[in-house]
Design a protein around this motif. Structure first.
Motif, PDB file in Angstrom:
ATOM      1  N   HIS A 257       0.942  -1.163  -0.068  1.00 28.07           N
ATOM      2  CA  HIS A 257      -0.224  -0.179  -0.107  1.00 28.07           C
ATOM      3  C   HIS A 257       0.966   1.173   0.014  1.00 28.07           C
ATOM      4  N   CYS A 292     -10.727   7.205  -2.206  1.00 24.78           N
ATOM      5  CA  CYS A 292      -9.845   6.650  -1.207  1.00 24.78           C
ATOM      6  C   CYS A 292      -9.247   7.830  -0.371  1.00 24.78           C
ATOM      7  N   ALA A 295      -5.988   9.523  -1.003  1.00 23.73           N
ATOM      8  CA  ALA A 295      -5.741  10.266  -2.465  1.00 23.73           C
ATOM      9  C   ALA A 295      -5.141  11.375  -2.574  1.00 23.73           C
ATOM     10  N   CYS A 298      -1.533  10.749  -2.064  1.00 23.53           N
ATOM     11  CA  CYS A 298      -0.630   9.390  -2.446  1.00 23.53           C
ATOM     12  C   CYS A 298      -0.077   9.815  -3.755  1.00 23.53           C
ATOM     13  N   CYS A 305      -9.432   6.329  -7.914  1.00 23.34           N
ATOM     14  CA  CYS A 305      -9.287   6.628  -6.791  1.00 23.34           C
ATOM     15  C   CYS A 305     -10.016   7.730  -5.843  1.00 23.34           C
ATOM     16  N   CYS A 322      -6.512  -1.177  -1.955  1.00 25.89           N
ATOM     17  CA  CYS A 322      -5.703  -0.148  -2.707  1.00 25.89           C
ATOM     18  C   CYS A 322      -6.234  -0.444  -4.201  1.00 25.89           C
ATOM     19  N   HIS A 323      -6.602   0.493  -5.070  1.00 29.87           N
ATOM     20  CA  HIS A 323      -7.125   0.091  -6.609  1.00 29.87           C
ATOM     21  C   HIS A 323      -5.659  -0.338  -7.250  1.00 29.87           C
ATOM     22  N   LEU A 324      -4.935  -0.082  -6.796  1.00 31.24           N
ATOM     23  CA  LEU A 324      -3.535  -0.435  -7.582  1.00 31.24           C
ATOM     24  C   LEU A 324      -3.495  -2.140  -7.760  1.00 31.24           C
TER      25      LEU A 324
HETATM   26 FE1  SF4 Z   1      -5.751   5.045  -2.473  1.00 34.71          FE
HETATM   27 FE2  SF4 Z   1      -4.557   3.262  -3.601  1.00 34.71          FE
HETATM   28 FE3  SF4 Z   1      -5.441   5.053  -5.252  1.00 34.71          FE
HETATM   29 FE4  SF4 Z   1      -3.372   5.676  -3.826  1.00 34.71          FE
HETATM   30  S1  SF4 Z   1      -3.407   4.233  -5.610  1.00 34.71           S
HETATM   31  S2  SF4 Z   1      -5.188   6.913  -3.752  1.00 34.71           S
HETATM   32  S3  SF4 Z   1      -3.597   4.457  -1.788  1.00 34.71           S
HETATM   33  S4  SF4 Z   1      -6.545   3.471  -3.892  1.00 34.71           S
END
Ligand code: SF4
Length: 337
Positions: A257, A292, A295, A298, A305, A322-324
């Protein structure tokens, strides 16, 4: 009524979907809801240490207070030795529960009463929790001091807290917690007020107790290095949510994360142990926010996100919010194929 005594066939602690919201109101500020814990689930087994890691305002201390029954959750379940404790004792924790779950506080200077000698601090919980045996309560108190490495024990029994160093006081605080013969120790930043040179000694003592007594330990800390040293598993909290949950070594070596990475970078960048991931700290306000909550800080933020709060998903043997990552993806650092 079900008993809270140890049951080998039951997990020690199971926390399921606990949620806690506070409403704050200043004189010139509108009311705001602060979600301190949002659908948090985890377990701690006998002989296992689990760390809750996050910056100030992440909700880790609230979760400790919920477990100690100093606060009541709005929703969720806490099971100890297989017993649903909120259903069994909804209003306040029984003496039996308080014996099974003991706390070690951050401040070894404030947690002991300067008026009383060390013997008093140990004899009192032994009697209160009915842990005295035929050998004499003073002898039991001395044995507790030996267990935490304070010798000659008879000499330490007669001392007062102000005659001890910070590390010795924290050992007494741990001995006092052990007097109740707990199953679970909640250790809230147990080394953060101690000299750097003795922090490792206290972590080693906790590791020894975990191993030798099959004690479950919940470590509350902002310090991923301590978490990695003591804990078998780490849960990283951000604004009341668990954003990453995994085995401590894997998680610290290959964080998935972005917030976990930021926590680690902040230690590496500044050399300080206080995690200051991404700058400004914010508490878990506004449950109606969209997307998120990390966001705005990040480095990997994407359009999605800002539109949808990610659900927890299995990433290798971890859970990451996390969307990654797609559900079922490999964790960073894992060897595929
Ligand atoms: Fe949140 Fe992951 Fe998007 Fe970063 S990449 S804003 S931690 S969901």
């Amino acid at each position: 009524m079900e008993t809270l005594e140890r049951k080998a066939q039951e997990p020690l602690l199971e926390v399921r979907g606990i949620r806690k919201t506070f409403v704050s109101q200043g004189l010139f500020r509108p009311r705001r809801r602060v979600v301190a814990a949002r659908d948090v689930s985890f377990g701690v087994d006998r002989g296992e240490a689990v760390a809750l890691v996050g910056e100030s305002g992440s909700g880790k201390s609230t979760i400790a207070r919920l477990l100690l029954r100093l606060e009541a959750p709005d929703a969720g379940e806490i099971r100890l030795n297989g017993v649903d404790v909120l259903e069994r004792e909804p209003r306040r924790a029984s003496l039996a529960y308080r014996g099974r779950v003991q706390m070690v506080f951050q401040d070894p200077f404030g947690s002991l009463n300067a008026v009383h000698d060390i013997e008093h601090h140990l004899v009192r919980p032994l009697k209160r929790h009915h842990r005295t045996n035929g050998g004499g309560v003073r002898a039991q108190a001395a044995e507790l001091l030996r267990t935490v490495g304070l010798e000659p024990a008879e000499e330490f029994l007669a001392r007062h807290p102000y005659e001890l160093s910070g590390g010795q006081r924290q050992r007494v605080a741990i001995a006092r917690a052990l007097a109740a013969d707990p199953d679970l120790l909640v250790a809230d930043e147990p080394t953060s007020m101690l000299d750097v040179s003795i922090r490792m000694d206290i972590l080693n003592l906790l590791a020894q107790l975990k191993r030798e007594r099959q004690l479950g330990i919940l470590l509350i800390t902002h310090d991923l290095a301590s978490a990695r040293y003591l804990a078998d598993r780490v849960l990283v909290l951000f604004r009341g949510r668990v954003v990453e949950d995994g085995r401590s070594g894997e998680l610290v070596e290959n964080p998935a994360h972005p917030y976990t990475r930021a926590l680690l970078d902040s230690i590496a960048d500044t050399g300080e142990e206080r995690a200051r991931a991404g700058g400004t700290r914010r508490s878990a306000t506004d449950p109606a926010e969209v997307g998120c909550p990390f966001a705005s800080r990040c480095p990997d933020v994407m359009d999605v996100c800002r539109e949808a709060d990610p659900e927890p998903r299995a990433v290798g043997e971890r859970t990451v919010r996390c969307h990654l990552y797609e559900e079922g993806a490999s964790a960073p650092g894992s060897v595929s194929g």
